[in-house]
Structure formats: C-alpha cells, structure tokens
Motif scaffolding. Structure first.
Motif, PDB file in Angstrom:
ATOM      1  N   LYS A 105       0.801  -1.405   0.084  1.00 35.39           N
ATOM      2  CA  LYS A 105      -0.130   0.048  -0.045  1.00 35.39           C
ATOM      3  C   LYS A 105       0.768   1.270  -0.088  1.00 35.39           C
ATOM      4  CE  LYS A 105      -4.362  -1.699   2.046  1.00 35.39           C
ATOM      5  NZ  LYS A 105      -5.369  -1.452   3.040  1.00 35.39           N
ATOM      6  N   ALA A 106       1.989   1.232  -0.654  1.00 32.97           N
ATOM      7  CA  ALA A 106       2.837   2.528  -0.829  1.00 32.97           C
ATOM      8  C   ALA A 106       2.358   3.479  -1.570  1.00 32.97           C
ATOM      9  CB  ALA A 106       4.162   2.054  -1.390  1.00 32.97           C
ATOM     10  N   GLY A 107       1.490   3.225  -2.493  1.00 34.34           N
ATOM     11  CA  GLY A 107       0.866   4.360  -3.338  1.00 34.34           C
ATOM     12  C   GLY A 107      -0.325   4.988  -2.444  1.00 34.34           C
ATOM     13  N   VAL A 108      -1.013   4.345  -1.671  1.00 32.27           N
ATOM     14  CA  VAL A 108      -1.913   4.818  -0.712  1.00 32.27           C
ATOM     15  C   VAL A 108      -1.573   5.691   0.363  1.00 32.27           C
ATOM     16  CG1 VAL A 108      -3.534   4.177   0.978  1.00 32.27           C
ATOM     17  CG2 VAL A 108      -3.729   2.793  -1.342  1.00 32.27           C
ATOM     18  N   ALA A 109      -0.342   5.032   0.722  1.00 31.02           N
ATOM     19  CA  ALA A 109       0.121   5.839   1.765  1.00 31.02           C
ATOM     20  C   ALA A 109       0.997   7.151   1.198  1.00 31.02           C
ATOM     21  CB  ALA A 109       1.430   5.139   2.392  1.00 31.02           C
ATOM     22  N   LEU A 110       1.675   6.967  -0.029  1.00 24.29           N
ATOM     23  CA  LEU A 110       2.116   8.481  -0.446  1.00 24.29           C
ATOM     24  C   LEU A 110       0.987   9.373  -0.826  1.00 24.29           C
ATOM     25  CD1 LEU A 110       4.820   6.901  -2.834  1.00 24.29           C
ATOM     26  CD2 LEU A 110       5.036   8.209  -0.819  1.00 24.29           C
ATOM     27  N   PHE A 111      -0.282   8.838  -1.283  1.00 21.47           N
ATOM     28  CA  PHE A 111      -1.368   9.665  -1.755  1.00 21.47           C
ATOM     29  C   PHE A 111      -2.063  10.395  -0.517  1.00 21.47           C
ATOM     30  CE2 PHE A 111      -5.899  10.410  -2.671  1.00 21.47           C
ATOM     31  CZ  PHE A 111      -5.946  11.033  -3.743  1.00 21.47           C
ATOM     32  N   MET A 112      -2.213   9.615   0.403  1.00 21.60           N
ATOM     33  CA  MET A 112      -2.868  10.186   1.762  1.00 21.60           C
ATOM     34  C   MET A 112      -1.961  11.120   2.600  1.00 21.60           C
ATOM     35  SD  MET A 112      -5.979   9.441   1.598  1.00 21.60           S
ATOM     36  CE  MET A 112      -6.246  10.271   3.200  1.00 21.60           C
ATOM     37  N   SER A 243      -9.300   3.339  -0.061  1.00 20.28           N
ATOM     38  CA  SER A 243     -10.568   2.790   0.051  1.00 20.28           C
ATOM     39  C   SER A 243     -11.358   3.858   0.761  1.00 20.28           C
ATOM     40  CB  SER A 243     -10.600   1.655   0.845  1.00 20.28           C
ATOM     41  OG  SER A 243     -10.346   1.901   2.035  1.00 20.28           O
ATOM     42  N   ARG A 244     -12.710   3.845   0.651  1.00 17.58           N
ATOM     43  CA  ARG A 244     -13.614   4.917   1.342  1.00 17.58           C
ATOM     44  C   ARG A 244     -13.249   4.740   2.816  1.00 17.58           C
ATOM     45  NH1 ARG A 244     -19.840   4.610  -0.147  1.00 17.58           N
ATOM     46  NH2 ARG A 244     -18.887   4.917  -2.258  1.00 17.58           N
ATOM     47  N   GLN A 245     -13.210   3.621   3.364  1.00 14.19           N
ATOM     48  CA  GLN A 245     -13.077   3.363   4.727  1.00 14.19           C
ATOM     49  C   GLN A 245     -11.684   4.107   5.448  1.00 14.19           C
ATOM     50  OE1 GLN A 245     -15.234   1.925   7.124  1.00 14.19           O
ATOM     51  NE2 GLN A 245     -13.611   3.036   8.668  1.00 14.19           N
ATOM     52  N   GLU A 246     -10.630   3.703   4.487  1.00 16.98           N
ATOM     53  CA  GLU A 246      -9.265   4.497   4.811  1.00 16.98           C
ATOM     54  C   GLU A 246      -9.476   6.123   4.937  1.00 16.98           C
ATOM     55  OE1 GLU A 246      -5.827   1.270   3.167  1.00 16.98           O
ATOM     56  OE2 GLU A 246      -7.075   2.429   1.814  1.00 16.98           O
ATOM     57  N   PHE A 247     -10.207   6.519   3.783  1.00 18.16           N
ATOM     58  CA  PHE A 247     -10.433   8.036   3.572  1.00 18.16           C
ATOM     59  C   PHE A 247     -11.096   8.618   4.866  1.00 18.16           C
ATOM     60  CE2 PHE A 247     -11.978  11.930   2.111  1.00 18.16           C
ATOM     61  CZ  PHE A 247     -10.911  12.608   1.536  1.00 18.16           C
ATOM     62  N   LYS A 248     -12.198   7.757   5.268  1.00 25.56           N
ATOM     63  CA  LYS A 248     -12.911   8.132   6.383  1.00 25.56           C
ATOM     64  C   LYS A 248     -12.111   8.034   7.757  1.00 25.56           C
ATOM     65  CE  LYS A 248     -17.308   6.706   8.751  1.00 25.56           C
ATOM     66  NZ  LYS A 248     -18.290   5.747   8.738  1.00 25.56           N
ATOM     67  N   ASP A 249     -11.447   7.146   7.869  1.00 29.27           N
ATOM     68  CA  ASP A 249     -10.485   6.949   9.102  1.00 29.27           C
ATOM     69  C   ASP A 249      -9.398   8.124   9.102  1.00 29.27           C
ATOM     70  OD1 ASP A 249     -11.994   4.562   9.741  1.00 29.27           O
ATOM     71  OD2 ASP A 249     -10.409   3.377   9.008  1.00 29.27           O
ATOM     72  N   SER A 250      -9.202   8.890   8.018  1.00 27.70           N
ATOM     73  CA  SER A 250      -8.318   9.809   8.080  1.00 27.70           C
ATOM     74  C   SER A 250      -8.889  11.178   8.468  1.00 27.70           C
ATOM     75  CB  SER A 250      -7.418   9.809   6.840  1.00 27.70           C
ATOM     76  OG  SER A 250      -6.858   8.570   6.399  1.00 27.70           O
ATOM     77  N   ILE A 251     -10.125  11.393   8.271  1.00 25.71           N
ATOM     78  CA  ILE A 251     -10.634  12.856   8.340  1.00 25.71           C
ATOM     79  C   ILE A 251     -10.234  13.324  10.007  1.00 25.71           C
ATOM     80  CG2 ILE A 251     -12.658  14.055   8.318  1.00 25.71           C
ATOM     81  CD1 ILE A 251     -13.688  12.236   6.354  1.00 25.71           C
TER      82      ILE A 251
END
Length: 505
Positions: A105-112, A243-251
C-alpha cells in the motif's frame, strides 16, 4: 490595510509571472529535496542563500519559503518507501508508512500523505492569516525590554522544548551566542574574538554556519548508510487511491493533527518534530485499538503529516510579526530577510506590505501547486531514490562549496565551512542538537542590541525588565520553562538510577 485588502494585494504580487515562477521553482525543489533522505530544507536554503543576492527580495523570500514547506511535503516519501527519514519531523512516517509499503500500500500511503499535507497546510495558513494582524498589534506595544525578554524566552524554549537533553540544547544555545558575538562591536567599533584574522571582523557567515552544521555534518554522517530496497511495483493512480474506509478513518486524525501542528508550530523553539510526534501520540491515545499503530495504521501517517505541514505554516507567525524564529529553518529565513535589509516585526505589515502579503498568498498558491505536483510525480521520486548515495553526496558537497564561496568570493568561507562541518559532525556523534546553535547565532546579536538599548533607556536599571508588565510576564514564562527543564532532567535521572538498581537486583 485590512485582511481582505491585504490578500487581494498579495494575490496581485504573486500572480506576476516572475514571482509565480520562483514560487513554483521553490516548491518543486523543496519537494525534491524532501524526497532525498538526509539533505533537508536547511541545507537547501543554505545553498540557495547566495543566489538570493541577485533576486528581488519578494521573489527570494517566496522561493525560500516554497523550499521550506515543499520539503515538508516530500519528507515522508523516503520514510514510507525506504524506512529512511530525511528529517526528524518525517521520522514518524516510518512507523506506519513503511509497514503500509511492505503490505503493498505504498501508493495509498503516499497519496494520503499528500492530502494530509495539503489539509494541514491550509489550516495552518488560515490561522496565520487570522492571527498575524492581532499579533502585529500586540507587537507595537513592545519596547527593547519586551523584545529582549521574548528573544530570551525563544532561546530557552529552544533548549527546553526540543528533542533530546535540555542541558545539551542549552549548551548549543550558548555556543551560538558566542559565535554570534564574533566580529566588530556595533557600539564601540572594537573587534571581538577575531584573533587578528581580518575576515572574522565581519563576523562568521550565516550561510557558512548553516551549510556546515546542517549540510556537511549530515553528508558525512550518512555517507556510509546502507541504501534501502525500493519496491519494483509500478505505482499508478489505481494503486494510490485509498478505500472509502481509509479516507473516512483519516478525516478526524487530519483535523487533530492540524490543531496540534498549528499550536506547536507557532511556539518559538519547537518546530515540526515535536508536533509530528505529539500528533502521533494523540492518535494512539484516542484510538480504539492502539495495537494497530506501528503495523500500518493509516491514522499513524495522516495525523503526523498534517501536523508537520500545519506547523510549517504557523512557524511564520512569530517570525514575521515579532522577528522571533520558531525553529532553525525560520532562523535562516530571518537571516535571509535581514540580508535584504528587511527587519521582520510589527511594522513589517505596514512598511513592507508587498513582501508580507505576497508571502502569505504564496503559501496558498504554493500548496495548490504542491498538490498538483506531488500526486503525478510519485513515480519520479521513486526513481530518484534509486540514485546511489556515493554519487549523490559528492555533488552536494561541491554545490555547498561553490555556494558559500560565491557569497563573498572568499576562500576563507570555504575553510569556515570545513571547520564548522567537523564541529557539526562531532555534534551529531555526541547527540548535540544543531538547531539551538543556529537560533543562538541569529538571535544573539539581536538579544545584545535590545539588552543594551533597554539599559540605556533605563539608565542602567535592571528592574526595567520586571517593572514593565509584558516583559515581566514573558520572563515569568521563561522561568517556568527553566524550572520545568531542570525538574524533568532530575526526574529522568532518578528513573534511570531506579531502573539500574532494579536490573542489578
């Protein structure tokens, strides 16, 4: 000029092609430098200081500021991909970012991290705009006594609130004050600590000192570091999308991290490192399952990143409005302003509106540019990280030598870099922090100037520092910081002794 008029005026300044070009160049270079482990914004700004002599003040400061917060964006990339933090403030990204990369999940981590960085920067910028005029109004009530007191508090805060031993930090502040006193005394015209060396009568070069203790020492310390293994996985937009859950967990973590970063960023002497670690600690405290942290929790990436970038924006509050640098990089920015004959303080907003408001608006424009730049360029940053250190670091040393020589066209400054670089290396070895040294060097002459001025106005009466309410309040806070630092050191020593006795028994 009210806030809206100031923002509109700043927008006119930043939208000029030359200023916009320097803003873009600064944020791009800052991101690139942030990606490369072990270089950092301090060394880069030190390298660029000689160039700013040939650039108009507004463009120069906008470019240097872009390097600063651009490096805050890019600093987490090497931490996530290689587990190699480029700076102390990006070290927290290793804790959960690298485990995410190992899970694919390197791409997800970099994006977030990019989203969190942008979010934190915008929150910090909003607070900077809202509170800067109020702090400026307060600054007009400051006299020499108040300026001396708040600068003293900044130096003490740099010692007591920074990472590591308060005693070592305080020693570095004192060393910085001593180095800052080298040169010709302004009042008497007598050379101090020059040892009959003509070049030292003009004082030690700020560029040489910054390059030495933050650039050369880092290069020497990391030159034998083993390069990490980079994933060969091709990073695309699909692999970067959370994912939608990962984005929600980051707010909520981004909101809390922005609040923590904004608070600590505005305090003199703290900087991004403390805010990042504090934001991470807060998330572990409020998490329903703290055991997830350190194993790839998305909150452990987004909260510190938003804190780091919010702090990068609010660090300009005390620097621009009071002339008190919040951290080592801000001390360098203060030096850059002074090189151009600009004295930051309460009158800067009215006397230099094009620089003040142009810089403020450039933060918003620069952060938008960074958001657009960072996401498509993730693949490029990964490729650059494959350059061997043995190739990269000699190039950096050459540019440092050329940069410091070009300031005065004097080889003596290169020798100063070599000598102070050796000092910086041993400071690294024995865990003496370099940031308080730079703060002491920059603030030392200003502390001395305001101390003398206050005593001249009071005819030598030291009570002037406690008879004025604002000065007395600031000195009271300074005393509390000192007491707290002493008590923390004693308590840590007692705990260490107790643990040693228990291990023996």
């Amino acid at each position: 000029m009210d806030i809206m008029d100031g923002l509109l005026y700043g927008l006119q300044i930043i939208m000029q092609p030359s200023t916009l070009l320097y803003c873009f160049g600064g944020v791009f270079l800052g991101t690139l430098i942030g990606v490369l482990p072990g270089i950092g914004a301090l060394a880069t700004i030190s390298l660029l200081l000689p160039i700013t002599y040939q650039i108009p003040p507004t463009e120069a400061i906008v470019m240097l500021a872009g390097v600063y917060y651009g490096a805050s964006y890019g600093g987490s990339t090497a931490s996530i991909l290689l587990n190699l933090p480029g700076t102390a403030s990006s070290a927290v990204a290793c804790l959960d970012g690298y485990p995410m990369a190992q899970k694919g999940k390197a791409g997800v981590a970099l994006f977030m991290t990019t989203i969190a960085s942008f979010f934190g920067s915008m929150i910090g910028l909003f607070l900077l705009i809202m509170f800067a005029p109020a702090i400026t109004e307060l600054g007009f009530k400051f006299g020499p006594a108040e300026y001396f007191s708040i600068m003293l508090m900044g130096l003490i805060a740099a010692s007591t609130l920074s990472m590591g031993s308060p005693a070592k930090s305080l020693a570095m502040v004192v060393l910085g004050l001593l180095l800052g006193s080298v040169g010709t005394d302004v009042n008497s015209g007598v050379a101090r600590f020059s040892f009959d060396i003509p070049e030292l009568t003009d004082s030690i070069s700020l560029v040489a000192l910054a390059m030495a203790v933050f650039g050369v020492s880092e290069v020497v310390a990391k030159v034998n570091q083993v390069q990490g293994t980079i994933s060969k996985e091709k990073i695309t937009m699909r692999t970067m999308t959370p994912s939608r859950q990962e984005f929600k967990d980051s707010i909520m973590p981004m909101l809390r991290g922005s609040a923590v970063g904004s608070f600590f960023g505005a305090l003199p002497g703290t900087g991004g490192s403390i805010s990042s670690f504090m934001a991470y600690a807060v998330e572990k405290k409020v998490a329903k399952d703290p055991s997830r942290f350190g194993k790839g929790a998305i909150e452990g990436v987004t909260a510190p990143e938003s804190a780091n970038n919010a702090g990068a924006q609010t660090a300009f509050v005390p620097t621009l409005t009071l002339g008190i640098p919040g951290d080592a990089t801000m001390a360098l920015m203060l030096g850059a302003l002074m090189i151009h004959g600009i004295q930051p303080g309460p009158s800067m907003m009215s006397e230099q509106p094009e620089i003040f408001w142009g810089l403020i608006v450039s933060f918003g424009v620069g952060n938008i540019l960074l958001l657009v730049l960072n996401i498509p360029l993730v693949g490029l940053w990964v490729s650059i990280l494959r350059i061997p250190y043995r190739v990269l670091y000699p190039i950096i040393l050459v540019f440092m030598s050329l940069g410091v020589y070009s300031v005065n066209n004097n080889t003596f400054d290169v020798y100063v870099v070599a000598a102070l670089g050796t000092l910086g290396y041993f400071m690294n070895v024995f865990k003496f922090p370099a940031a308080p040294l730079l703060l002491g060097f920059v603030l030392g002459p200003l502390v001395e100037e305001n101390l003398r001025r206050a005593l001249l106005l009071s005819r030598g009466d030291m009570m002037t520092f406690v008879e004025r309410p604002i000065s007395a309040s600031i000195l009271g806070v300074t005393a509390v910081l000192l007491i707290w630092a002493v008590w923390s050191s004693i308590r840590s020593d007692l705990k260490a002794r107790a643990q040693a006795k228990s291990s023996i028994s």
